[in-house]
Design a protein around this motif. Structure first.
Motif, PDB file in Angstrom:
ATOM      1  N   THR A 112       0.963  -1.158  -0.148  1.00  0.00           N
ATOM      2  CA  THR A 112       0.039  -0.195   0.293  1.00  0.00           C
ATOM      3  C   THR A 112       1.168   1.415  -0.757  1.00  0.00           C
ATOM      4  OG1 THR A 112      -0.370  -0.074   1.816  1.00  0.00           O
ATOM      5  CG2 THR A 112      -1.809  -1.088   1.370  1.00  0.00           C
ATOM      6  N   ILE A 113       0.631   2.462  -0.510  1.00  0.00           N
ATOM      7  CA  ILE A 113       0.971   3.530  -0.556  1.00  0.00           C
ATOM      8  C   ILE A 113      -0.080   4.797   0.326  1.00  0.00           C
ATOM      9  CG2 ILE A 113       1.984   3.125  -2.870  1.00  0.00           C
ATOM     10  CD1 ILE A 113       0.084   4.745  -3.931  1.00  0.00           C
ATOM     11  N   GLY A 114       0.665   5.420   0.527  1.00  0.00           N
ATOM     12  CA  GLY A 114      -0.207   6.443   1.784  1.00  0.00           C
ATOM     13  C   GLY A 114      -1.168   7.371   0.613  1.00  0.00           C
ATOM     14  N   ALA A 115      -2.272   7.822   1.098  1.00  0.00           N
ATOM     15  CA  ALA A 115      -3.668   8.749   0.536  1.00  0.00           C
ATOM     16  C   ALA A 115      -3.894   9.463   1.495  1.00  0.00           C
ATOM     17  CB  ALA A 115      -3.940   7.740  -0.141  1.00  0.00           C
ATOM     18  N   PRO A 116      -4.297  10.265   0.908  1.00  0.00           N
ATOM     19  CA  PRO A 116      -4.758  11.578   1.769  1.00  0.00           C
ATOM     20  C   PRO A 116      -5.376  10.544   2.716  1.00  0.00           C
ATOM     21  CG  PRO A 116      -4.831  12.550  -0.506  1.00  0.00           C
ATOM     22  CD  PRO A 116      -4.175  11.206  -0.831  1.00  0.00           C
ATOM     23  N   VAL A 117      -5.430  11.475   4.104  1.00  0.00           N
ATOM     24  CA  VAL A 117      -6.527  10.879   4.855  1.00  0.00           C
ATOM     25  C   VAL A 117      -8.057  11.516   5.091  1.00  0.00           C
ATOM     26  CG1 VAL A 117      -5.935  12.794   6.882  1.00  0.00           C
ATOM     27  CG2 VAL A 117      -6.492  10.651   7.270  1.00  0.00           C
ATOM     28  N   THR A 118      -7.611  12.799   4.478  1.00  0.00           N
ATOM     29  CA  THR A 118      -8.799  14.043   3.961  1.00  0.00           C
ATOM     30  C   THR A 118      -9.899  13.549   3.096  1.00  0.00           C
ATOM     31  OG1 THR A 118      -6.938  15.457   2.771  1.00  0.00           O
ATOM     32  CG2 THR A 118      -7.602  16.463   5.397  1.00  0.00           C
ATOM     33  N   LYS A 161       2.222  -8.145   3.945  1.00  0.00           N
ATOM     34  CA  LYS A 161       2.019 -10.350   4.197  1.00  0.00           C
ATOM     35  C   LYS A 161       0.579 -10.617   3.330  1.00  0.00           C
ATOM     36  CE  LYS A 161       6.116 -10.246   6.496  1.00  0.00           C
ATOM     37  NZ  LYS A 161       6.713 -11.440   6.991  1.00  0.00           N
ATOM     38  N   ALA A 162       0.326 -11.040   2.252  1.00  0.00           N
ATOM     39  CA  ALA A 162      -0.713 -11.680   2.332  1.00  0.00           C
ATOM     40  C   ALA A 162      -0.961 -12.282   3.257  1.00  0.00           C
ATOM     41  CB  ALA A 162      -0.605 -12.927   1.116  1.00  0.00           C
ATOM     42  N   PRO A 163      -2.338 -12.773   3.356  1.00  0.00           N
ATOM     43  CA  PRO A 163      -2.929 -13.421   4.470  1.00  0.00           C
ATOM     44  C   PRO A 163      -2.382 -14.684   5.398  1.00  0.00           C
ATOM     45  CG  PRO A 163      -4.653 -12.100   3.056  1.00  0.00           C
ATOM     46  CD  PRO A 163      -3.494 -11.873   2.514  1.00  0.00           C
ATOM     47  N   ASP A 164      -2.680 -14.777   5.731  1.00  0.00           N
ATOM     48  CA  ASP A 164      -2.354 -15.680   6.295  1.00  0.00           C
ATOM     49  C   ASP A 164      -3.576 -17.320   6.544  1.00  0.00           C
ATOM     50  OD1 ASP A 164      -3.544 -15.761   8.714  1.00  0.00           O
ATOM     51  OD2 ASP A 164      -1.354 -15.409  10.132  1.00  0.00           O
ATOM     52  N   ALA A 165      -3.126 -17.871   7.289  1.00  0.00           N
ATOM     53  CA  ALA A 165      -4.017 -19.557   6.973  1.00  0.00           C
ATOM     54  C   ALA A 165      -5.172 -18.742   8.109  1.00  0.00           C
ATOM     55  CB  ALA A 165      -3.507 -20.698   7.424  1.00  0.00           C
ATOM     56  N   ASN A 166      -5.122 -18.172   8.834  1.00  0.00           N
ATOM     57  CA  ASN A 166      -6.317 -17.290   9.002  1.00  0.00           C
ATOM     58  C   ASN A 166      -6.548 -15.852   8.590  1.00  0.00           C
ATOM     59  OD1 ASN A 166      -6.090 -19.637  11.594  1.00  0.00           O
ATOM     60  ND2 ASN A 166      -4.158 -18.840  12.285  1.00  0.00           N
ATOM     61  N   GLY A 167      -6.405 -15.990   7.436  1.00  0.00           N
ATOM     62  CA  GLY A 167      -6.907 -14.376   7.259  1.00  0.00           C
ATOM     63  C   GLY A 167      -5.934 -13.152   7.972  1.00  0.00           C
ATOM     64  N   ILE A 168      -5.061 -13.128   8.537  1.00  0.00           N
ATOM     65  CA  ILE A 168      -4.459 -12.589   9.334  1.00  0.00           C
ATOM     66  C   ILE A 168      -3.557 -11.803   7.961  1.00  0.00           C
ATOM     67  CG2 ILE A 168      -3.200 -11.280  10.948  1.00  0.00           C
ATOM     68  CD1 ILE A 168      -5.565 -12.273  11.964  1.00  0.00           C
ATOM     69  N   GLN A 169      -3.470 -10.417   7.768  1.00  0.00           N
ATOM     70  CA  GLN A 169      -2.464 -10.255   7.335  1.00  0.00           C
ATOM     71  C   GLN A 169      -1.318  -8.726   8.246  1.00  0.00           C
ATOM     72  OE1 GLN A 169      -5.480  -8.921   3.152  1.00  0.00           O
ATOM     73  NE2 GLN A 169      -3.294  -8.631   2.578  1.00  0.00           N
ATOM     74  N   THR A 170      -0.612  -9.142   7.905  1.00  0.00           N
ATOM     75  CA  THR A 170       0.812  -8.024   8.766  1.00  0.00           C
ATOM     76  C   THR A 170       1.517  -7.036   7.693  1.00  0.00           C
ATOM     77  OG1 THR A 170       2.821  -9.467   8.327  1.00  0.00           O
ATOM     78  CG2 THR A 170       1.668 -10.194  10.442  1.00  0.00           C
ATOM     79  N   ASN A 198      -7.412  -8.459  10.243  1.00  0.00           N
ATOM     80  CA  ASN A 198      -7.874  -9.275   9.646  1.00  0.00           C
ATOM     81  C   ASN A 198      -8.649  -9.170   8.487  1.00  0.00           C
ATOM     82  OD1 ASN A 198     -10.254 -11.371   9.125  1.00  0.00           O
ATOM     83  ND2 ASN A 198      -9.797 -11.985  11.803  1.00  0.00           N
ATOM     84  N   SER A 199      -8.381  -9.820   7.422  1.00  0.00           N
ATOM     85  CA  SER A 199      -8.871 -10.143   5.612  1.00  0.00           C
ATOM     86  C   SER A 199     -10.117 -10.080   5.837  1.00  0.00           C
ATOM     87  CB  SER A 199      -7.913 -10.663   5.025  1.00  0.00           C
ATOM     88  OG  SER A 199      -7.997 -12.029   4.728  1.00  0.00           O
ATOM     89  N   VAL A 200     -10.834 -10.509   6.839  1.00  0.00           N
ATOM     90  CA  VAL A 200     -12.157 -10.703   5.686  1.00  0.00           C
ATOM     91  C   VAL A 200     -13.194  -9.016   7.316  1.00  0.00           C
ATOM     92  CG1 VAL A 200     -14.602 -11.847   7.133  1.00  0.00           C
ATOM     93  CG2 VAL A 200     -11.942 -13.458   6.167  1.00  0.00           C
ATOM     94  N   THR A 201     -12.514  -8.732   8.602  1.00  0.00           N
ATOM     95  CA  THR A 201     -13.438  -8.588   9.331  1.00  0.00           C
ATOM     96  C   THR A 201     -12.696  -6.437   9.170  1.00  0.00           C
ATOM     97  OG1 THR A 201     -11.876  -8.682  11.604  1.00  0.00           O
ATOM     98  CG2 THR A 201     -14.087 -10.347  10.620  1.00  0.00           C
ATOM     99  N   GLY A 202     -11.911  -7.018   9.114  1.00  0.00           N
ATOM    100  CA  GLY A 202     -11.123  -5.750   8.913  1.00  0.00           C
ATOM    101  C   GLY A 202     -10.102  -5.466  10.102  1.00  0.00           C
ATOM    102  N   LYS A 203     -10.724  -6.110  11.227  1.00  0.00           N
ATOM    103  CA  LYS A 203     -10.277  -5.587  12.077  1.00  0.00           C
ATOM    104  C   LYS A 203      -8.975  -5.691  13.062  1.00  0.00           C
ATOM    105  CE  LYS A 203     -14.831  -6.150  14.600  1.00  0.00           C
ATOM    106  NZ  LYS A 203     -14.736  -4.458  15.242  1.00  0.00           N
ATOM    107  N   GLY A 204      -8.137  -4.644  13.489  1.00  0.00           N
ATOM    108  CA  GLY A 204      -6.472  -5.110  13.662  1.00  0.00           C
ATOM    109  C   GLY A 204      -6.025  -3.933  15.077  1.00  0.00           C
TER     110      GLY A 204
END
Length: 214
Positions: A112-118, A161-170, A198-204
């Protein structure tokens, strides 16, 4: 016609799974922080905060930790990952974060690259007392305490990194502090970001460790 490699197809597929699962399910997560969370930001200032406001600029350690909710958003310009969170930051105490990133691939790998937060959170930042017109487009994330103090970050480098087996992206990132408001007006510095979602819920969660001069 543009063709994609197998790895690119996998990454695009993962991003689309993330997008549809996060945006189209009945339990749609909300990017906006709750009223109670925002109200809690106006709690009593930290001990010594007034002294920091009046003191000379000095370099200090900086650390923050947040629980975040990422909301993938597809536009004509591409796939974006805006998000917000609640946590704590040194020199602020209880604080909120607002961020925006754009999904890309580099040599077939997710990034990912930064995008304007505004572009996403101008209304929320204005409601917390910021003059959005003063925030440069290079600012991709802002940490704010609801008492007039905020730190503005520019994204320098990201590794996702791509999601692991549990859908977690670091992810890991390097950020530059390019300003702020309140006692952080004119702040400079840099930091290292680490986190996951979490690549499914978006929580992190995410942390920033670095140095800040204000």
């Amino acid at each position: 016609m543009k063709t994609f490699s197998s790895s690119q197809k996998i990454l695009v597929g993962l991003s689309l799974v993330f997008l549809t699962s996060a945006c189209l399910t009945p339990e749609e997560p909300q990017a906006d922080l709750s009223n109670s969370e925002l109200a809690s930001l106006t709690e009593t200032a930290l001990p010594g905060e007034e002294n920091l406001r009046k003191g000379k600029a000095a370099e200090r350690a900086y650390f923050e930790r947040f629980k975040n909710q990422i909301i993938p958003t597809s536009t004509e310009a591409g796939l974006f990952f805006p998000g917000s969170g609640i946590g704590n930051a040194t020199h602020m105490g209880k604080a909120a974060t607002y961020l925006n990133q754009q999904f890309i691939t580099v040599n077939g790998l997710p990034a990912t690259i930064g995008a304007p937060v505004t572009d996403i959170y101008s209304n929320e930042l204005a409601a917390l007392g910021l003059n959005v017109a003063d925030i440069p487009a290079e600012v991709s994330s802002i940490t704010i305490d609801g008492k007039g103090n905020s730190v503005w970050f520019k994204n320098i480098q990201n590794i996702v990194k791509a999601p692991d087996a549990n859908g977690i992206q670091t992810f890991q990132a390097v950020v530059e502090i390019v300003g702020g408001s309140g006692k952080f007006e004119g702040a400079t510095g840099s930091g290292d970001v680490e986190g996951f979602f979490n690549s499914v819920t978006g929580k992190g969660e995410s942390t920033i460790k670095g140095r800040i001069t204000f």
